[in-house]
Design a protein around this motif. Structure first.
Motif, PDB file in Angstrom:
ATOM      1  N   THR A 121       0.834  -1.201   0.000  1.00 14.68           N
ATOM      2  CA  THR A 121       0.000   0.000   0.000  1.00 14.68           C
ATOM      3  C   THR A 121       0.869   1.252   0.000  1.00 14.68           C
ATOM      4  N   ALA A 122       1.896   1.254   0.824  1.00  9.25           N
ATOM      5  CA  ALA A 122       2.803   2.404   0.878  1.00  9.25           C
ATOM      6  C   ALA A 122       3.485   2.609  -0.471  1.00  9.25           C
ATOM      7  N   SER A 123       3.852   1.526  -1.117  1.00  2.70           N
ATOM      8  CA  SER A 123       4.477   1.622  -2.434  1.00  2.70           C
ATOM      9  C   SER A 123       3.505   2.209  -3.450  1.00  2.70           C
ATOM     10  N   ASP A 124       2.243   1.742  -3.401  1.00  2.00           N
ATOM     11  CA  ASP A 124       1.222   2.280  -4.310  1.00  2.00           C
ATOM     12  C   ASP A 124       1.002   3.772  -4.069  1.00  2.00           C
ATOM     13  N   VAL A 125       0.945   4.161  -2.807  1.00  2.00           N
ATOM     14  CA  VAL A 125       0.762   5.578  -2.470  1.00  2.00           C
ATOM     15  C   VAL A 125       1.954   6.388  -2.981  1.00  2.00           C
ATOM     16  N   GLY A 126       3.149   5.858  -2.811  1.00  3.82           N
ATOM     17  CA  GLY A 126       4.349   6.536  -3.306  1.00  3.82           C
ATOM     18  C   GLY A 126       4.308   6.709  -4.819  1.00  3.82           C
ATOM     19  N   ASP A 127       3.884   5.645  -5.520  1.00  2.00           N
ATOM     20  CA  ASP A 127       3.785   5.727  -6.986  1.00  2.00           C
ATOM     21  C   ASP A 127       2.766   6.776  -7.410  1.00  2.00           C
ATOM     22  N   LYS A 128       1.617   6.783  -6.741  1.00  2.00           N
ATOM     23  CA  LYS A 128       0.569   7.743  -7.097  1.00  2.00           C
ATOM     24  C   LYS A 128       1.007   9.173  -6.769  1.00  2.00           C
ATOM     25  N   THR A 129       1.728   9.331  -5.676  1.00  2.00           N
ATOM     26  CA  THR A 129       2.243  10.655  -5.313  1.00  2.00           C
ATOM     27  C   THR A 129       3.239  11.135  -6.361  1.00  2.00           C
ATOM     28  N   GLN A 130       4.121  10.238  -6.800  1.00  2.00           N
ATOM     29  CA  GLN A 130       5.087  10.611  -7.825  1.00  2.00           C
ATOM     30  C   GLN A 130       4.382  10.967  -9.127  1.00  2.00           C
ATOM     31  N   ASP A 131       3.342  10.214  -9.487  1.00  2.00           N
ATOM     32  CA  ASP A 131       2.570  10.533 -10.693  1.00  2.00           C
ATOM     33  C   ASP A 131       1.960  11.932 -10.583  1.00  2.00           C
ATOM     34  N   ALA A 132       1.415  12.241  -9.416  1.00  2.61           N
ATOM     35  CA  ALA A 132       0.808  13.557  -9.205  1.00  2.61           C
ATOM     36  C   ALA A 132       1.868  14.658  -9.301  1.00  2.61           C
ATOM     37  N   LEU A 133       3.028  14.416  -8.730  1.00  4.94           N
ATOM     38  CA  LEU A 133       4.108  15.402  -8.811  1.00  4.94           C
ATOM     39  C   LEU A 133       4.563  15.598 -10.258  1.00  4.94           C
ATOM     40  N   ASP A 134       4.638  14.502 -11.001  1.00  7.96           N
ATOM     41  CA  ASP A 134       5.025  14.593 -12.408  1.00  7.96           C
ATOM     42  C   ASP A 134       4.000  15.402 -13.199  1.00  7.96           C
ATOM     43  N   ARG A 135       2.711  15.157 -12.931  1.00  8.99           N
ATOM     44  CA  ARG A 135       1.657  15.916 -13.623  1.00  8.99           C
ATOM     45  C   ARG A 135       1.746  17.389 -13.249  1.00  8.99           C
ATOM     46  N   ASP A 136       1.969  17.665 -11.970  1.00 11.75           N
ATOM     47  CA  ASP A 136       2.077  19.048 -11.509  1.00 11.75           C
ATOM     48  C   ASP A 136       3.265  19.737 -12.166  1.00 11.75           C
ATOM     49  N   GLU A 137       4.371  19.025 -12.288  1.00  8.86           N
ATOM     50  CA  GLU A 137       5.560  19.590 -12.936  1.00  8.86           C
ATOM     51  C   GLU A 137       5.254  19.893 -14.399  1.00  8.86           C
ATOM     52  N   GLY A 138       4.507  19.018 -15.048  1.00 13.23           N
ATOM     53  CA  GLY A 138       4.121  19.251 -16.434  1.00 13.23           C
ATOM     54  C   GLY A 138       3.263  20.489 -16.573  1.00 13.23           C
ATOM     55  N   VAL A 139       2.322  20.661 -15.648  1.00 12.82           N
ATOM     56  CA  VAL A 139       1.465  21.849 -15.659  1.00 12.82           C
ATOM     57  C   VAL A 139       2.312  23.092 -15.433  1.00 12.82           C
ATOM     58  N   SER A 140       3.250  23.000 -14.515  1.00  9.68           N
ATOM     59  CA  SER A 140       4.131  24.133 -14.229  1.00  9.68           C
ATOM     60  C   SER A 140       4.946  24.498 -15.464  1.00  9.68           C
ATOM     61  N   ASP A 141       5.448  23.483 -16.180  1.00  5.67           N
ATOM     62  CA  ASP A 141       6.220  23.744 -17.397  1.00  5.67           C
ATOM     63  C   ASP A 141       5.368  24.454 -18.442  1.00  5.67           C
TER      64      ASP A 141
END
Length: 75
Positions: free
Chosen positions: A32-52
């Motif tokens: 579960t922690a691994s899944d949460v980490g993956d989803k958090t990283q996905d969200a950060l990647d999307r946010d970085e894309g929006v920022s770009d």
């Protein structure tokens, strides 16, 4: 001593069962922690894309404004 042996045997089986259950729970928690980490990283990647994209839009606005100033169409 037959009764005590049975009692100790059951206690040992119960302890082993609890240990296996705890191990399974720990593994599920790690998954579960691994899944949460993956989803958090996905969200950060999307946010970085929006920022770009936002940065690119801001830069384009600046270039447009400067071009309009250079052409005298904007004070």
């Amino acid at each position: 001593m037959g009764f005590l042996d049975k009692l100790l045997g059951r206690s040992k089986e119960t302890a082993e069962g609890v240990g296996e259950s705890a191990k399974d729970t720990g593994e599920k928690a790690m998954d579960t922690a691994s899944d949460v980490g993956d989803k958090t990283q996905d969200a950060l990647d999307r946010d970085e894309g929006v920022s770009d994209v936002t940065e690119s839009e801001h830069h384009l606005d600046e270039v447009r404004d400067q071009t309009m100033r250079d052409e005298g169409r904007m004070p």
